[in-house]
Write a protein that holds these residues in place. Sequence first.
Motif, short mmCIF file in Angstrom:
data_model
loop_
_atom_site.label_atom_id
_atom_site.label_comp_id
_atom_site.label_asym_id
_atom_site.label_seq_id
_atom_site.Cartn_x
_atom_site.Cartn_y
_atom_site.Cartn_z
N GLU B 6 0.84 -1.19 0.00
CA GLU B 6 0.00 0.00 0.00
C GLU B 6 0.88 1.24 0.00
N LYS B 7 0.49 2.25 -0.74
CA LYS B 7 1.27 3.50 -0.73
C LYS B 7 1.14 4.16 0.64
N THR B 8 2.26 4.63 1.18
CA THR B 8 2.19 5.26 2.50
C THR B 8 2.69 6.70 2.43
N THR B 9 2.34 7.45 3.44
CA THR B 9 2.75 8.85 3.53
C THR B 9 2.96 9.20 4.99
N HIS B 10 3.37 10.43 5.24
CA HIS B 10 3.61 10.81 6.64
C HIS B 10 2.38 11.45 7.24
N PHE B 11 2.07 11.09 8.46
CA PHE B 11 1.11 11.84 9.26
C PHE B 11 1.88 12.24 10.50
N VAL B 16 1.44 6.44 7.56
CA VAL B 16 0.08 5.91 7.44
C VAL B 16 -0.24 5.68 5.97
N ALA B 17 -1.26 4.89 5.71
CA ALA B 17 -1.68 4.67 4.34
C ALA B 17 -2.11 6.00 3.74
N GLU B 18 -1.75 6.22 2.46
CA GLU B 18 -2.01 7.51 1.84
C GLU B 18 -3.50 7.86 1.86
N THR B 19 -4.32 6.85 1.67
CA THR B 19 -5.76 7.10 1.64
C THR B 19 -6.27 7.57 2.99
N GLU B 20 -5.52 7.19 4.05
CA GLU B 20 -5.99 7.55 5.39
C GLU B 20 -5.63 8.97 5.78
N LYS B 21 -4.53 9.50 5.18
CA LYS B 21 -4.00 10.76 5.69
C LYS B 21 -5.05 11.88 5.65
N ARG B 144 1.69 21.88 4.21
CA ARG B 144 2.29 20.76 4.93
C ARG B 144 1.25 19.69 5.26
N ASN B 145 -0.01 20.05 5.23
CA ASN B 145 -1.05 19.06 5.54
C ASN B 145 -1.51 18.28 4.31
N VAL B 146 -1.07 18.72 3.16
CA VAL B 146 -1.54 18.10 1.92
C VAL B 146 -0.74 16.83 1.64
N THR B 147 -1.45 15.76 1.26
CA THR B 147 -0.78 14.48 1.06
C THR B 147 0.19 14.52 -0.11
N ASP B 148 -0.30 14.82 -1.29
CA ASP B 148 0.56 14.85 -2.47
C ASP B 148 0.83 16.31 -2.85
N LYS B 149 1.92 16.84 -2.32
CA LYS B 149 2.21 18.27 -2.48
C LYS B 149 2.50 18.63 -3.93
N ASP B 150 3.19 17.71 -4.65
CA ASP B 150 3.52 18.01 -6.05
C ASP B 150 2.25 18.14 -6.88
N LYS B 151 1.35 17.21 -6.61
CA LYS B 151 0.09 17.24 -7.35
C LYS B 151 -0.67 18.54 -7.05
N TYR B 205 -2.15 19.04 18.49
CA TYR B 205 -1.03 19.97 18.44
C TYR B 205 0.30 19.24 18.35
N LYS B 206 0.30 17.99 18.82
CA LYS B 206 1.49 17.16 18.61
C LYS B 206 1.62 16.89 17.11
N TYR B 207 0.49 16.60 16.49
CA TYR B 207 0.52 16.40 15.04
C TYR B 207 1.07 17.64 14.33
N LEU B 208 0.60 18.83 14.76
CA LEU B 208 1.06 20.06 14.12
C LEU B 208 2.57 20.18 14.22
N ALA B 209 3.11 19.95 15.42
CA ALA B 209 4.56 20.06 15.62
C ALA B 209 5.30 19.09 14.71
N GLU B 210 4.79 17.87 14.64
CA GLU B 210 5.48 16.86 13.83
C GLU B 210 5.38 17.17 12.34
#
Lengths: 201, 251
Positions: B6-11, B16-21, B144-151, B205-210
């Motif tokens: 499965e394609k993954t990305t950062h949360f 996490v799975a890209e579809t979940e982000k 920074r919250n967007v999954t596929d930034k290039d797209k 807010y932990k998510y925001l920092a990360e």
Amino acid sequence: MLTNFIVALVERILNTSLKLDSTLIDKLEPVSHKRLLIDIRDWQQQFLLVFTEQHLHLYSTNEKQFDCMISGDIDTLIALKNPAMLTQLIRQDKLDLQGDLNIAQGFSNAFSAMDIDWPEHFSRYLGDAPAQQLWQIMQNAKRQGLVTDKKVAATLTQLCQDELKVTIHPLELDQFKQQTRQLKGQVAQLEQRINQLLQLH
Amino acid sequence: MNENQEKTTHFGYKTVAETEKASMVADVFHSVAAKYDVMNDLMSFGIHRLWKRQTIASSGVRKGHHVLDLAGGTGDLTAKFSQLVGDTGQVVLGDINSSMLKVGREKLHNLGLVSNIDYVQMNAEALPFPDNSFDLITIAFGLRNVTDKDKALRSMYRILKPGGRLLVLEFSKPEHEVLSKAYDFYSFNLLPKMGELVANDSESYKYLAESIRMHPDQDTLKSMMEDAGFEQTTYQNLTGGIVALHRGFKY
Ligand SMILES: C[S@@+](CC[C@H](N)C(=O)[O-])C[C@H]1O[C@@H](n2cnc3c(N)ncnc32)[C@H](O)[C@@H]1O
């Protein structure tokens, strides 16, 4: 950023004055949505001034787009209070005007009708002593030329240490301190627990 | 790599799975929407207002312009743009999150700004507008919250008019080591704690920092913009690089 901060403050004071005197809005109406770029040569700073329906917007900017541009040393620009000087200053190359001159004229008409007690306003936002100091510095800067961000920065840092009220309200700071203290307590507890656990093993 | 994987990305720091982000990001902002403005002021000591002013000062916006405030949240930038473009212009406040849009709409309504603002729920990766629609697109603390930034950057490029510009305001990499350390301490220790105390939500807010740490640095983002087609791409560091303002044009 500090230039930005002061510009934001000046913008706020201008808008407060605007609210107090509704005739000003009528005076500014003809220049509505026209961009006046003010280039202060010896400060090496450019400011963009726009009036929209009810508000004045003032930004420090590097943008080169304008409907009217006025450029000169700060002393020259101040001398413009006397419109009779205009042609003379231009001929002496002390002043440069481009674009629609009616715009500069329009703003100038409105502002000369404004009677703003700047030190009074600054002290409302900054507290008395820092406001006086800031005002003094701006007066000096006007005399000596070149206001560098560094100079403003150094002064403002000093002011912040005294009693600057804008950035964060004392109540918030208290709250913040209290929270940090709580946090410290919790970390200490955690440390203790970890130590206990370590001893058990 | 396994083709079926499965394609993954950062949360934040979690993978996490890209579809979940997208839905996890949505949860974060649903839960902070109501307290968003208060927290913003508190966390940045009000400096975010100056960062936003710098964005407007660099926008070249004027009467009649069409502006998209993407990931616009509670609409700080939209409020200013709405005044500056006047009745012949148009501002679209676009966000993926309905709660943020709702808070934004209420706030702007209370400010008396109504006539030239549209509120549209949208994903930055697939913007629902024809080619060459906008004079200006801003995305402030949103990329920074967007999954596929290039797209997303390609999508923004597509809907900009020729001559139009994109401004990206985003947390970035502090220029100095000391600042960087202090800032790390602040955002990983104090920020989530403040989030918990004020908004009752430390996880968000932990998510925001990360997510701030996982975001590309100044030069990486600049080349990403260039890859998407933007020209004359530059950036300006604000507050020692804690935040950077990137600018690019479409010609
Ligand atoms: C930190 S807020 C910034 C809000 C506002 N621009 C500001 O500066 O105050 C980030 C916003 O990005 C939105 N967002 C996250 N992912 C998005 C996506 N893929 N497309 C559009 N908006 C998104 C969130 O819903 C949230 O409102």
